[in-house]
Scaffold this motif. Structure first.
Motif, PDB file in Angstrom:
ATOM      1  N   ARG A  54       0.546  -1.924  -0.267  1.00 24.57           N
ATOM      2  CA  ARG A  54       0.167   0.110  -0.212  1.00 24.57           C
ATOM      3  C   ARG A  54       0.537   1.329  -0.049  1.00 24.57           C
ATOM      4  O   ARG A  54       2.268   1.349   0.618  1.00 24.57           O
ATOM      5  CB  ARG A  54      -0.926  -0.089   1.053  1.00 24.57           C
ATOM      6  N   ARG A  55       0.030   2.395  -0.368  1.00 23.92           N
ATOM      7  CA  ARG A  55       1.206   3.339  -0.920  1.00 23.92           C
ATOM      8  C   ARG A  55       1.944   4.257   0.250  1.00 23.92           C
ATOM      9  O   ARG A  55       2.409   4.854   0.184  1.00 23.92           O
ATOM     10  CB  ARG A  55       0.512   4.546  -1.713  1.00 23.92           C
ATOM     11  N   PHE A  56       0.650   3.709   1.217  1.00 26.23           N
ATOM     12  CA  PHE A  56       1.482   4.786   2.720  1.00 26.23           C
ATOM     13  C   PHE A  56       1.877   3.532   3.953  1.00 26.23           C
ATOM     14  O   PHE A  56       1.940   4.069   5.111  1.00 26.23           O
ATOM     15  CB  PHE A  56      -0.005   5.204   3.118  1.00 26.23           C
ATOM     16  N   ALA A  87       3.388   5.557   7.129  1.00 25.84           N
ATOM     17  CA  ALA A  87       4.126   7.149   6.388  1.00 25.84           C
ATOM     18  C   ALA A  87       3.727   7.495   6.928  1.00 25.84           C
ATOM     19  O   ALA A  87       2.167   7.602   7.111  1.00 25.84           O
ATOM     20  CB  ALA A  87       3.832   7.168   4.409  1.00 25.84           C
TER      21      ALA A  87
ATOM     22  N   LEU B  28      -4.499   1.738   7.133  1.00 21.98           N
ATOM     23  CA  LEU B  28      -2.626   2.630   6.993  1.00 21.98           C
ATOM     24  C   LEU B  28      -3.034   3.980   6.416  1.00 21.98           C
ATOM     25  O   LEU B  28      -2.044   4.307   6.066  1.00 21.98           O
ATOM     26  CB  LEU B  28      -2.170   1.850   6.898  1.00 21.98           C
ATOM     27  N   GLY B  29      -3.733   3.935   5.992  1.00 21.05           N
ATOM     28  CA  GLY B  29      -4.076   5.424   4.970  1.00 21.05           C
ATOM     29  C   GLY B  29      -3.751   6.414   6.563  1.00 21.05           C
ATOM     30  O   GLY B  29      -3.968   6.865   7.222  1.00 21.05           O
ATOM     31  N   ALA B 304       6.269  11.194   2.144  1.00 23.34           N
ATOM     32  CA  ALA B 304       5.502  11.263   2.306  1.00 23.34           C
ATOM     33  C   ALA B 304       3.916  11.237   2.006  1.00 23.34           C
ATOM     34  O   ALA B 304       3.347  10.699   1.428  1.00 23.34           O
ATOM     35  CB  ALA B 304       5.276  11.625   4.193  1.00 23.34           C
TER      36      ALA B 304
END
Lengths: 95, 416
Positions: A54-56, A87, B28-29, B304
């Motif tokens: 995942r991107r984060f 992130a 987890l965003g 990030a």
């Protein structure tokens, strides 16, 4: 194969509150697949539907970002440490 | 009146109460602050803001503090300087410099930190912390001092000595790590998980990031309540870049300015330009880099918010560019010698990239352009001191003075 895996707070509900768990696998992807069988649901938090990280989510082996290594295929050996770190994004809201 | 609705995940939309949280449990965003824009639109006015304090807190309704007492060292309301000299050189007739070198700790970081410190205290934390390339650590240490909180700040070893002094003077526990900022950041993410500290840019990040919106609010107000056509923003993690874009959007949303978005221009140092590289390769996926640049405050190799920066550039038909270390040093001198502003290396990045864009013909000579200069030159004097002309040292006599004038220096050319 004993890999020390560091679990971030948002995923600890899946590991019974443990911040460190023991993993197994010859590569990062194998280790995460093994984690998924031990702690169902964790793989889905790390990978998106197409199987990409995942991107984060950032993954580190012994402190190095796997994108500077061989990505998910990065080899692991006993005693290695795999860190799962969200992130630190936090900017504009979703447009 | 509380205009805060809580936190919402930017990726999946899950909602949370206001809490020291920055990551969505589900995906987890990143989490961000949600506001009641309908109520804000009804209740906010230019006049009320104009009557407010000469600090970022004049925009209190658009910041995540509600009615909580703020930790305030008088940040914000920095000058927007009309840059006629620099503009003339670059062929730009409506150029402005947002001079954020004059905040209390000499960089824009006081903006996010006044918000983060306010929320840290409101949540009951007693220790304020951060991972930093240097400027953030100074801002956190100063606000911790004002709030009389304990303070632990983490930086990469090898930062500029005056920047480090500017942290130490406020009395924090200062930890310098052998490694780069991305190493510091990773360790701090794990420390934040283990210790109950308020990390401004980790567990308080949704609040912290909001403070940078004031860089847009002030510019819009200083231009007479309108958006500029183009802005140029020095970029590291991308949080400030996306929040400036968001700040302008929000003013439209609450009805304080007419509809319209500025074209967002992103500036990085060539030795650390993962966002510019992705933009030029027309991809939305950022490849992290190992930074190597004198612009240490911008040396974040794994940004990030990089993805959101790329989106913002696309959506606003924006621009991105990078400059070498030599061009950074030239940019610092150019700004100082045309507009009287001594900026740190990141400011040299802003000016260098602006100059490149002007030379490439991608800026309209008549459009209103704002270039953000976000840190003070006294933080990084070594970047320029070696290339500047040394002083002439003489005895205190007229004879010594006049003999020092041989050969007589050429008079400075007058600006046209």
């Amino acid at each position: 194969m004993s890999i020390r895996v560091r679990i971030p707070t948002p995923l600890r509900s899946l590991t019974g509150g443990q911040a460190d768990v023991t993993g197994d696998g010859a590569s990062v992807v194998a280790c995460i697949e093994q984690l998924e069988s031990a702690y169902p649901g964790i793989g889905r938090r790390i990978f998106d539907d197409s199987g990409e990280v995942r991107r984060f989510v950032n993954l580190f082996v012994n402190g190095e970002d796997i994108r500077f290594l061989q990505g998910l295929e990065t080899a692991l050996k006993p005693g290695d440490e795999l860190s799962i770190v969200p992130a630190m994004a936090g900017g504009a809201r979703r447009a | 009146m509380e205009y805060l609705k809580g936190l919402v995940c930017r990726e999946c939309g899950e909602t949370y109460d206001l809490a020291p949280l920055h990551v969505c449990d589900l995906c987890l965003g990143p989490l961000e602050v949600a506001y009641d824009y309908a109520a804000l639109r009804r209740d906010i006015s230019r006049e009320e803001i104009e009557r407010g304090p000469q600090t970022v807190w004049r925009y209190r309704k658009l910041l995540p503090a509600g009615d909580r007492p703020v930790v305030d060292i008088q940040t914000g309301c920095t000058p927007l300087l009309r840059a006629d000299n620099l503009g003339r050189l670059l062929g730009l007739r409506n150029l402005y410099v947002k001079n954020d070198t004059v905040n209390p700790t000499f960089s824009f970081k006081d903006r996010p930190v006044t918000v983060a410190a306010t929320m840290a205290r409101a949540f009951g934390f007693t220790t304020l912390a951060c991972s930093s390339t240097g400027n953030l650590a100074a801002a956190v240490a100063a606000h911790a001092a004002k709030a009389q909180m304990a303070c632990v700040v983490f930086i990469p070893a090898g930062l500029e000595p005056s920047k480090v002094t500017n942290i130490r003077v406020y009395g924090p526990s200062l930890v310098a790590l052998r490694g780069n900022y991305d190493d510091v950041n990773r360790l701090c993410a794990e420390i934040a998980d283990r210790y109950g500290w308020a990390f401004a840019n980790i567990n308080l990040r949704p609040y912290y990031a909001e403070g940078s919106k004031t860089l847009a609010f002030e510019v819009a107000e200083q231009l007479g309540w309108r958006t500029p056509d183009t802005v140029v923003v020095p970029t590291a993690s991308g949080a400030m870049f996306t929040k400036i874009a968001r700040g302008f959007e929000e003013l439209v949303e609450v009805g304080l300015i007419p509809a319209g978005r500025p074209r967002m221009g992103l500036a990085q140092a060539a030795g650390c330009s993962p966002i510019v590289t992705a933009h030029e390769a027309n991809t939305m996926s950022i490849r992290p880099v190992k930074p190597s640049t004198i612009a240490k405050s911008l040396a974040i190799g794994n940004p990030a918010d990089g993805y959101y920066c790329l989106k913002t550039i696309r959506e606003t038909n924006g621009l991105a560019g990078s400059v070498t270390d030599d061009e950074i040093v030239d940019g610092m001198q150019l700004l100082a010698r045309t507009e009287g502003i001594f900026a740190e290396t990141a400011g040299g990045v802003s000016i260098g990239v602006l100059k490149k864009m002007a030379e490439a013909g991608v800026l309209d000579p008549d459009e209103t352009i704002v270039v953000y200069v976000t840190g003070n030159g006294l933080k990084t004097p070594e970047a320029v001191s070696d290339v500047l002309e040394a002083p002439i040292t003489i005895d205190a006599s007229m004879e010594a003075f006049e003999s020092s004038l041989h050969p007589r220096p050429e008079p400075e050319p007058a600006l046209p």
